[in-house]
Design an enzyme around this catalytic site. Structure first.
Site, PDB file in Angstrom:
ATOM      1  N   HIS A  56      -7.724  -5.311  -0.026  1.00  0.00           N
ATOM      2  CA  HIS A  56      -6.043  -4.798   0.415  1.00  0.00           C
ATOM      3  C   HIS A  56      -6.255  -5.166   1.760  1.00  0.00           C
ATOM      4  O   HIS A  56      -6.446  -5.687   2.374  1.00  0.00           O
ATOM      5  CB  HIS A  56      -7.068  -3.275  -0.495  1.00  0.00           C
ATOM      6  CG  HIS A  56      -5.971  -2.672   0.329  1.00  0.00           C
ATOM      7  ND1 HIS A  56      -5.124  -2.303  -0.885  1.00  0.00           N
ATOM      8  CD2 HIS A  56      -5.199  -1.956   1.841  1.00  0.00           C
ATOM      9  CE1 HIS A  56      -3.935  -2.048  -0.430  1.00  0.00           C
ATOM     10  NE2 HIS A  56      -3.700  -0.857   0.940  1.00  0.00           N
ATOM     11  N   SER A  58       0.739  -1.090   0.121  1.00  0.00           N
ATOM     12  CA  SER A  58       0.252  -0.037   0.269  1.00  0.00           C
ATOM     13  C   SER A  58       0.770   1.183   0.125  1.00  0.00           C
ATOM     14  O   SER A  58       1.752   1.339  -0.808  1.00  0.00           O
ATOM     15  CB  SER A  58      -1.136  -0.263   1.054  1.00  0.00           C
ATOM     16  OG  SER A  58      -1.677   0.698   1.230  1.00  0.00           O
ATOM     17  N   GLU A 104      -9.480  -5.253  -4.735  1.00  0.00           N
ATOM     18  CA  GLU A 104      -8.304  -4.099  -3.460  1.00  0.00           C
ATOM     19  C   GLU A 104      -9.427  -3.669  -3.033  1.00  0.00           C
ATOM     20  O   GLU A 104      -9.298  -3.525  -1.592  1.00  0.00           O
ATOM     21  CB  GLU A 104      -7.515  -3.504  -4.733  1.00  0.00           C
ATOM     22  CG  GLU A 104      -6.479  -3.741  -5.508  1.00  0.00           C
ATOM     23  CD  GLU A 104      -5.397  -3.798  -4.098  1.00  0.00           C
ATOM     24  OE1 GLU A 104      -5.120  -4.285  -3.049  1.00  0.00           O
ATOM     25  OE2 GLU A 104      -3.798  -4.702  -4.310  1.00  0.00           O
TER      26      GLU A 104
END
Length: 576
Positions: free
Chosen positions: A453, A224, A346
């Site tokens: 995610h 990330s 995600e």
């Protein structure tokens, strides 16, 4: 027996002992094994975990207190004797995001003395093991290198490698770029969070050999905002000599703002502080709570669906001279192999904060496309764009409902496509890249969050049994099998420059024609051109333009249902 005289160097294992201190009931008492290693600033005492020794909270820079609060990092102050490094140091100051409290679970308190590293090593000898340096995520707003699921012991033990995790300044303390405004004493105050990361890598270069690592074989990996940091470091001339491999998980090189946007953000921050002409001394006097309140106001004014993150690295003409993708296309990082990829679903993680998706209809989908499309300069009109993207999803189940179409679009726009662009830029510059797609879906929450995610993190660190990770990994033996395959890929990549191994299909390097991608899921397989229709559509709509849209109309949101929010859900305002 526990370390000798202060300042003396004890090899790892020199003070290992097992003692019977009598019995308590039927329990034997076993002493905790300790170890001492040396850094350029002084000796540190760690903890032997059984085959791996950990050193926690080791300073790589001086605490950015007082007038240093917004300035680049300084070297750590040396200490006498042996410093206790058996517990994590403070995490960087940050505000609370309840929906993401797991990011900081067991990470320790917050504090300005946050610039530290954690090291896990099989032994502090002269073995010159490969080194993996982890940069945590959290939207450049929250997080810590000491979060439980980032524990590097299993990875170090499995691969006979040294694992390092780092902290860096977050939010306005790391990314307000006050140095762009020309005030005396703040000239170097740009990209301070990235400068912290570079200082940590310099610490690794100068010290890791004493922990059994090889400073000439360092891989940086992050997820990330950590992956975006790695992408940024690839485009930073001062950083590139400090590492030799790069792994970008769900973050690439598209999230670096230009100088004008960074200047606007800095000015908004000072307006919210009520401090038109700051100095290091005047900034030092402001209570931390007031700074974080001003940060929240910055996000409220500057974040929107088009540009979800605004406290980001920036092209400052100094540390970061141009956009990282431009540097990669020019071949500046051609000697650093890259692994880049993302998870299939995600955006599903962020749906839990998006109250607007509960009754989401086609009109809502088109409203959101209307907000975002100005960042895609070659996109058609709203209705056509929404229809074309739904068609690009083909027979994927996400095409059946507008809320899922929106989630798939955000996954593609913010994560999948930037990863493709990073691989293509590296290839264009004559470098090597490998691409992957992580498709494991949470067993208990398959329909809600899917392959969301951050779901790959416990697999990378071998922490699939951690209580925080269990909802994502489940109890299936397949989770452990996938974790081992992924760990061996990352370890092999840092050791040799290639992530392939005997437990995976052959994994070719990236080329734009075939786009060979390793699928990490319940079964691992090689896929040619996965998600190709979505990729082609976004490539046509975006071209070579930067991913970020025009920030000129900060705080104005066109859709009546829209809420301004950062991508971590930290800001919620009423309907317009």
């Amino acid at each position: 027996m526990f370390g000798g005289e202060p300042g003396s160097f004890l090899p790892i294992g020199a003070d290992r002992y097992l003692t019977r201190c009598g019995t308590i009931g039927v329990h034997w008492v076993e002493a905790v094994v300790q170890a001492v290693a040396e850094t350029l600033s002084g000796h540190v005492r760690g903890r032997d975990l059984g085959g791996v020794v950990s050193f926690q909270g080791v300073p790589f820079a001086a605490a950015p207190r007082g007038a240093l609060r917004f300035l680049p990092p300084n070297p750590p102050e040396p200490w006498a004797g042996v410093r206790d490094a058996r517990q994590a140091g403070p995490a960087a100051p940050q505000f609370s995001l309840p929906a993401f409290s797991w990011i900081n679970a067991a990470a320790g308190p917050l504090g300005d003395d946050c610039l530290s590293v954690n090291v896990w090593t099989p032994a502090a000898d002269d073995a010159h093991r490969p080194v993996l340096v982890w940069i945590h995520g959290g939207g450049f707003l929250v997080g810590s290198g000491s979060t439980g699921v980032y524990d590097g012991a299993a990875l170090a033990r499995r691969g006979d490698v040294v694992v390092v995790s780092i902290n860096y300044r977050l939010g306005v303390l790391g990314f307000s770029h006050l140095g762009l405004l020309g005030f005396e004493g703040l000239e170097g105050a740009t990209n301070v969070g990235i400068r912290d990361q570079i200082a940590a890598l310099e610490w690794v270069r100068d010290n890791i050999e004493r922990f059994g690592g090889d400073p000439g074989n360092v891989g940086v990996f992050g997820q990330s905002a950590g992956g975006m940091s790695v992408g940024t470091l690839l485009g930073t001339p001062r950083a590139r000599p400090l590492f030799h491999r790069a792994i970008c998980q769900s973050g690439a090189a598209d999230h670096v703002i230009d100088r004008d946007e960074a200047t606007d953000v800095a000015q908004i921050f000072l307006q919210e502080l009520g401090l038109p002409r700051p100095t290091p001394a005047s900034l030092a006097k402001i209570p931390l709570g007031q700074i974080l309140a001003a940060q929240r106001a910055v996000l409220t004014r500057a974040s929107n669906l088009r540009n979800l993150m605004v406290l980001l690295p920036a092209v400052d003409g100094d540390l970061i001279p141009r956009q990282p993708l431009e540097a990669l296309r020019a071949g500046e990082a051609a000697d650093i192999p890259i692994v880049t990829g993302s998870t299939l679903d995600e955006w599903r993680l962020f749906r839990v904060m998006d109250q607007g998706l509960g009754r989401f209809r086609q009109a809502d989908l088109e409203d959101r496309f209307r907000e975002v499309l100005p960042s895609l300069p070659h996109a058609p009109r709203v209705e056509a764009a929404a229809r074309q993207f739904r068609e690009a999803l083909g027979d994927r189940s996400v095409a059946a409902h507008p809320a899922n179409v929106w989630s798939a679009f955000q996954s593609a726009r913010i994560f999948h496509h930037p990863s493709n662009r990073l691989a293509e830029a590296q290839h264009a510059g004559g470098g090597i890249a490998y691409t992957y797609l992580f498709t494991w879906r949470a067993p208990v929450l398959r329909r809600a969050i899917g392959a969301c995610h951050a779901i790959e993190i416990p697999f990378v660190f071998g922490s699939t049994s951690h209580p925080i990770a269990r909802p994502l990994t489940g109890l299936s033996p397949r989770a452990g099998k996938l974790s081992r395959r992924l760990q061996h890929a990352w370890i092999g990549f840092v050791r040799h420059g290639s992530p392939g191994h005997e437990r995976l299909p052959r994994w070719p390097t990236y080329d734009p024609e075939r786009r060979s991608t390793l699928i990490f899921g319940r079964d691992c397989e090689l896929s040619e051109q996965p998600l190709e229709s979505e990729r082609e559509l976004l490539e046509r709509w975006l071209g070579d333009h930067p991913l970020r849209g025009d920030p000129a109309r900060y705080g104005q949101h066109n859709s009546s249902h829209m809420r301004a929010y950062s991508w971590l859900g930290s800001i919620q305002t009423s309907s317009a």
